[in-house]
Design a protein around this motif. Structure first.
Motif, PDB file in Angstrom:
ATOM      1  N   ARG A  41      -3.140   3.653   3.168  1.00  0.00           N
ATOM      2  CA  ARG A  41      -2.445   4.503   2.411  1.00  0.00           C
ATOM      3  C   ARG A  41      -2.934   6.203   1.948  1.00  0.00           C
ATOM      4  O   ARG A  41      -1.724   6.454   1.954  1.00  0.00           O
ATOM      5  CB  ARG A  41      -2.763   4.210   0.715  1.00  0.00           C
ATOM      6  CG  ARG A  41      -2.637   4.303  -0.633  1.00  0.00           C
ATOM      7  CD  ARG A  41      -2.271   3.852  -2.093  1.00  0.00           C
ATOM      8  NE  ARG A  41      -2.042   2.198  -2.256  1.00  0.00           N
ATOM      9  CZ  ARG A  41      -2.319   1.890  -2.835  1.00  0.00           C
ATOM     10  NH1 ARG A  41      -3.565   1.909  -3.651  1.00  0.00           N
ATOM     11  NH2 ARG A  41      -1.305   0.706  -3.223  1.00  0.00           N
ATOM     12  N   ASN A  42      -4.071   6.765   2.409  1.00  0.00           N
ATOM     13  CA  ASN A  42      -3.765   8.069   2.204  1.00  0.00           C
ATOM     14  C   ASN A  42      -2.768   8.520   3.353  1.00  0.00           C
ATOM     15  O   ASN A  42      -2.719  10.034   3.379  1.00  0.00           O
ATOM     16  CB  ASN A  42      -5.311   8.211   2.382  1.00  0.00           C
ATOM     17  CG  ASN A  42      -5.715   8.259   0.200  1.00  0.00           C
ATOM     18  OD1 ASN A  42      -5.418   7.874  -0.016  1.00  0.00           O
ATOM     19  ND2 ASN A  42      -7.701   8.122   0.718  1.00  0.00           N
ATOM     20  N   LYS A  43      -3.051   7.779   4.315  1.00  0.00           N
ATOM     21  CA  LYS A  43      -2.720   7.966   5.618  1.00  0.00           C
ATOM     22  C   LYS A  43      -1.251   8.560   5.514  1.00  0.00           C
ATOM     23  O   LYS A  43      -0.310   9.816   6.138  1.00  0.00           O
ATOM     24  CB  LYS A  43      -3.329   8.013   6.880  1.00  0.00           C
ATOM     25  CG  LYS A  43      -2.400   8.547   7.981  1.00  0.00           C
ATOM     26  CD  LYS A  43      -3.262   7.948   9.135  1.00  0.00           C
ATOM     27  CE  LYS A  43      -2.280   8.519  10.508  1.00  0.00           C
ATOM     28  NZ  LYS A  43      -3.002  10.078  10.405  1.00  0.00           N
ATOM     29  N   TYR A  44      -0.517   7.395   5.330  1.00  0.00           N
ATOM     30  CA  TYR A  44       0.764   7.089   5.255  1.00  0.00           C
ATOM     31  C   TYR A  44       1.682   7.523   3.956  1.00  0.00           C
ATOM     32  O   TYR A  44       3.185   7.072   3.757  1.00  0.00           O
ATOM     33  CB  TYR A  44       1.438   5.967   5.698  1.00  0.00           C
ATOM     34  CG  TYR A  44       0.759   5.881   7.774  1.00  0.00           C
ATOM     35  CD1 TYR A  44       1.138   6.759   8.008  1.00  0.00           C
ATOM     36  CD2 TYR A  44      -0.626   5.563   7.703  1.00  0.00           C
ATOM     37  CE1 TYR A  44       0.548   7.411   9.951  1.00  0.00           C
ATOM     38  CE2 TYR A  44      -0.473   5.312   9.271  1.00  0.00           C
ATOM     39  CZ  TYR A  44      -0.362   6.108   9.821  1.00  0.00           C
ATOM     40  OH  TYR A  44      -0.968   6.184  11.323  1.00  0.00           O
TER      41      TYR A  44
ATOM     42  N   PHE B 182      -6.971   1.261  10.111  1.00  0.00           N
ATOM     43  CA  PHE B 182      -7.937   2.289   8.858  1.00  0.00           C
ATOM     44  C   PHE B 182      -8.369   0.242   8.027  1.00  0.00           C
ATOM     45  O   PHE B 182      -7.441  -0.224   8.291  1.00  0.00           O
ATOM     46  CB  PHE B 182      -6.764   2.900   8.579  1.00  0.00           C
ATOM     47  CG  PHE B 182      -6.401   3.722   9.442  1.00  0.00           C
ATOM     48  CD1 PHE B 182      -7.109   5.041   9.395  1.00  0.00           C
ATOM     49  CD2 PHE B 182      -5.141   3.410  10.515  1.00  0.00           C
ATOM     50  CE1 PHE B 182      -6.498   6.022  10.393  1.00  0.00           C
ATOM     51  CE2 PHE B 182      -4.165   4.410  11.644  1.00  0.00           C
ATOM     52  CZ  PHE B 182      -5.014   4.917  11.699  1.00  0.00           C
ATOM     53  N   SER B 183      -9.209   1.439   6.945  1.00  0.00           N
ATOM     54  CA  SER B 183      -9.265   0.743   5.714  1.00  0.00           C
ATOM     55  C   SER B 183      -7.632   0.500   4.845  1.00  0.00           C
ATOM     56  O   SER B 183      -7.106   1.565   5.265  1.00  0.00           O
ATOM     57  CB  SER B 183     -10.441   1.584   5.029  1.00  0.00           C
ATOM     58  OG  SER B 183     -10.166   2.276   4.009  1.00  0.00           O
ATOM     59  N   PRO B 184      -7.922  -0.398   4.440  1.00  0.00           N
ATOM     60  CA  PRO B 184      -5.870  -0.284   3.107  1.00  0.00           C
ATOM     61  C   PRO B 184      -6.449   0.908   2.685  1.00  0.00           C
ATOM     62  O   PRO B 184      -5.625   1.702   2.248  1.00  0.00           O
ATOM     63  CB  PRO B 184      -6.658  -1.547   2.536  1.00  0.00           C
ATOM     64  CG  PRO B 184      -7.299  -2.298   2.586  1.00  0.00           C
ATOM     65  CD  PRO B 184      -8.446  -1.798   3.563  1.00  0.00           C
ATOM     66  N   THR B 185      -7.656   1.620   1.733  1.00  0.00           N
ATOM     67  CA  THR B 185      -7.383   3.011   1.499  1.00  0.00           C
ATOM     68  C   THR B 185      -6.907   4.118   2.601  1.00  0.00           C
ATOM     69  O   THR B 185      -6.661   5.102   2.216  1.00  0.00           O
ATOM     70  CB  THR B 185      -9.031   3.545   0.381  1.00  0.00           C
ATOM     71  OG1 THR B 185      -8.915   2.053  -0.581  1.00  0.00           O
ATOM     72  CG2 THR B 185      -8.676   4.715  -0.380  1.00  0.00           C
ATOM     73  N   GLU B 186      -7.374   4.629   3.263  1.00  0.00           N
ATOM     74  CA  GLU B 186      -7.664   4.825   4.411  1.00  0.00           C
ATOM     75  C   GLU B 186      -6.056   4.929   4.633  1.00  0.00           C
ATOM     76  O   GLU B 186      -5.239   6.176   5.572  1.00  0.00           O
ATOM     77  CB  GLU B 186      -8.648   4.780   5.857  1.00  0.00           C
ATOM     78  CG  GLU B 186      -9.273   4.856   5.412  1.00  0.00           C
ATOM     79  CD  GLU B 186     -10.362   5.065   6.104  1.00  0.00           C
ATOM     80  OE1 GLU B 186     -11.615   5.678   6.807  1.00  0.00           O
ATOM     81  OE2 GLU B 186     -10.334   3.655   7.325  1.00  0.00           O
TER      82      GLU B 186
ATOM     83  N   LEU C 287       0.636  -0.868  -0.259  1.00  0.00           N
ATOM     84  CA  LEU C 287      -0.263  -0.113   0.142  1.00  0.00           C
ATOM     85  C   LEU C 287       0.940   0.880  -0.131  1.00  0.00           C
ATOM     86  O   LEU C 287       0.441   2.157  -0.497  1.00  0.00           O
ATOM     87  CB  LEU C 287      -0.860  -0.006   1.575  1.00  0.00           C
ATOM     88  CG  LEU C 287      -1.796  -1.238   1.022  1.00  0.00           C
ATOM     89  CD1 LEU C 287      -2.538  -1.103   2.392  1.00  0.00           C
ATOM     90  CD2 LEU C 287      -3.562  -0.271   0.123  1.00  0.00           C
ATOM     91  N   LEU C 288       1.817   0.974   0.635  1.00  0.00           N
ATOM     92  CA  LEU C 288       3.119   1.868   0.840  1.00  0.00           C
ATOM     93  C   LEU C 288       3.773   2.398   0.059  1.00  0.00           C
ATOM     94  O   LEU C 288       4.202   3.485  -0.333  1.00  0.00           O
ATOM     95  CB  LEU C 288       3.861   2.202   2.408  1.00  0.00           C
ATOM     96  CG  LEU C 288       2.442   2.254   3.742  1.00  0.00           C
ATOM     97  CD1 LEU C 288       3.389   2.281   4.589  1.00  0.00           C
ATOM     98  CD2 LEU C 288       1.833   3.636   3.788  1.00  0.00           C
TER      99      LEU C 288
END
Length: 323
Positions: free
Chosen positions: A279-282, A273-277, A241-242
């Motif tokens: 990814r967006n956060k980190y 977190f959800s996977p999308t959350e 994800l990152l």
């Protein structure tokens, strides 16, 4: 071996950090460390570093700690592409440094008497046995930009990272010296990961009774075999994800989950977190390479928190800000 002991009665002060990538034929720019400590975590490639008169070869999954008031430079160009995290911080308490035999120091680091002193002791250079987990910790710290009033979250995250490095260093030696059996089990699991892998199959292939395997695995790792399986999958998914642009569906399959729905549910349980959350956060951290030298202003909180001599040293980075 040379060691550094940090007192964490107060959190260390985060200064700056990021991820550095460069193609082959790169070597570290000469610089003088003044006031701050730097941690370099090599992800891939080989880094040839000279700290004062001592030369180091930093390989993937290795950590090196660079103390203040030392000359740093690359003494040889890399043969392959290089990728590493770099992190600068200022201790708020005096740091002790000393030289000792690793066989002597490890038992001391495990003692209750030592732990009561709020000390974190780390060697100048050491291997990381859990590189994926450590990479996630570095990435999350470096992507954090939140601030709550006078509290700088990255100060506490940097302190927590030092604790994590300390625990990893001490624990992995415990494994290497006394629990080679568990390490072989973990290696087998990593090498044979699949969406259908289960505890029965693991026990059969490592020639241990399932209940006995679960019991000793829990004793020496703090988690059951099944929990460890899930942990590896979540770590892999977090890295993808990152560090990639793969879709959630693609990551679900690549991280050995049977369905995207199961992946999303388990990821939410494990990370909050959800996977999308997630990814967006980190996903955003400072990225630089051999052709880009970022300018990072010195936060006023650092100048206000340390003595004038070190404050003067920090200003150096406003003009010499190359990893």
């Amino acid at each position: 071996m040379h060691f550094f002991s940090f007192t964490l009665s107060k959190p260390v002060i985060y200064f700056m950090g990021g991820e550095f990538t460069a193609s082959n034929s790169w070597k570290h720019h000469p610089r003088y460390h003044k006031g701050d400590y730097e941690i370099i975590f090599c992800l891939s490639g080989i880094i040839y570093l000279q700290i004062d008169s001592q030369k180091f070869i930093i390989k993937p999954n290795q950590i090196v700690i660079i103390p203040p008031y030392t000359h740093l430079k690359g003494y040889k160009e890399s043969d392959i592409d290089v990728d590493f995290y770099w992190l600068h911080f200022f201790p708020q308490s005096k740091v002790m440094d000393f030289t000792d035999d690793e066989k002597n120091i490890i038992p001391k680091l495990k003692s209750h008497h030592y732990n009561a002193k709020n000390l974190i002791t780390l060697p100048e250079i050491f291997d990381i046995a859990n590189p994926d987990e450590m990479a996630i910790s570095f990435h999350r710290l470096l992507s954090e930009n939140g601030k709550f009033h006078f509290l700088e979250k990255r100060d506490y995250l940097t302190s927590a990272l030092l604790i994590e490095l300390f625990e990893t260093y001490v624990t992995q030696h415990d494994y290497l010296l006394n629990h080679a059996k568990i390490e072989r089990v973990k290696e087998w699991i990593t090498a044979n990961m699949s969406s259908s892998l289960n505890v029965n199959e693991i026990a059969k292939n490592v020639h241990l009774n399932r209940n006995y395997l679960t019991r000793i695995f829990k004793k020496y790792t703090g988690m059951t075999t099944l929990q460890y399986l899930v942990k590896l999958k979540i770590e892999l998914a977090s890295l993808l994800l990152l560090r990639t642009e793969m879709s959630v569906k693609e990551i679900s399959s690549a991280a050995y989950f049977t369905t995207p729905k199961m992946f999303m549910r388990r990821f939410k349980i494990e990370t909050g977190f959800s996977p999308t959350e997630y990814r967006n956060k980190y996903s955003t951290i400072l990225q630089n390479n051999s052709h880009i030298d970022p300018f990072i202003p010195v936060p006023s909180r650092i100048s206000d928190s340390i003595n004038d001599g070190v404050t003067e040293d920090i200003r150096y980075y406003q003009h010499k800000n190359k990893p």
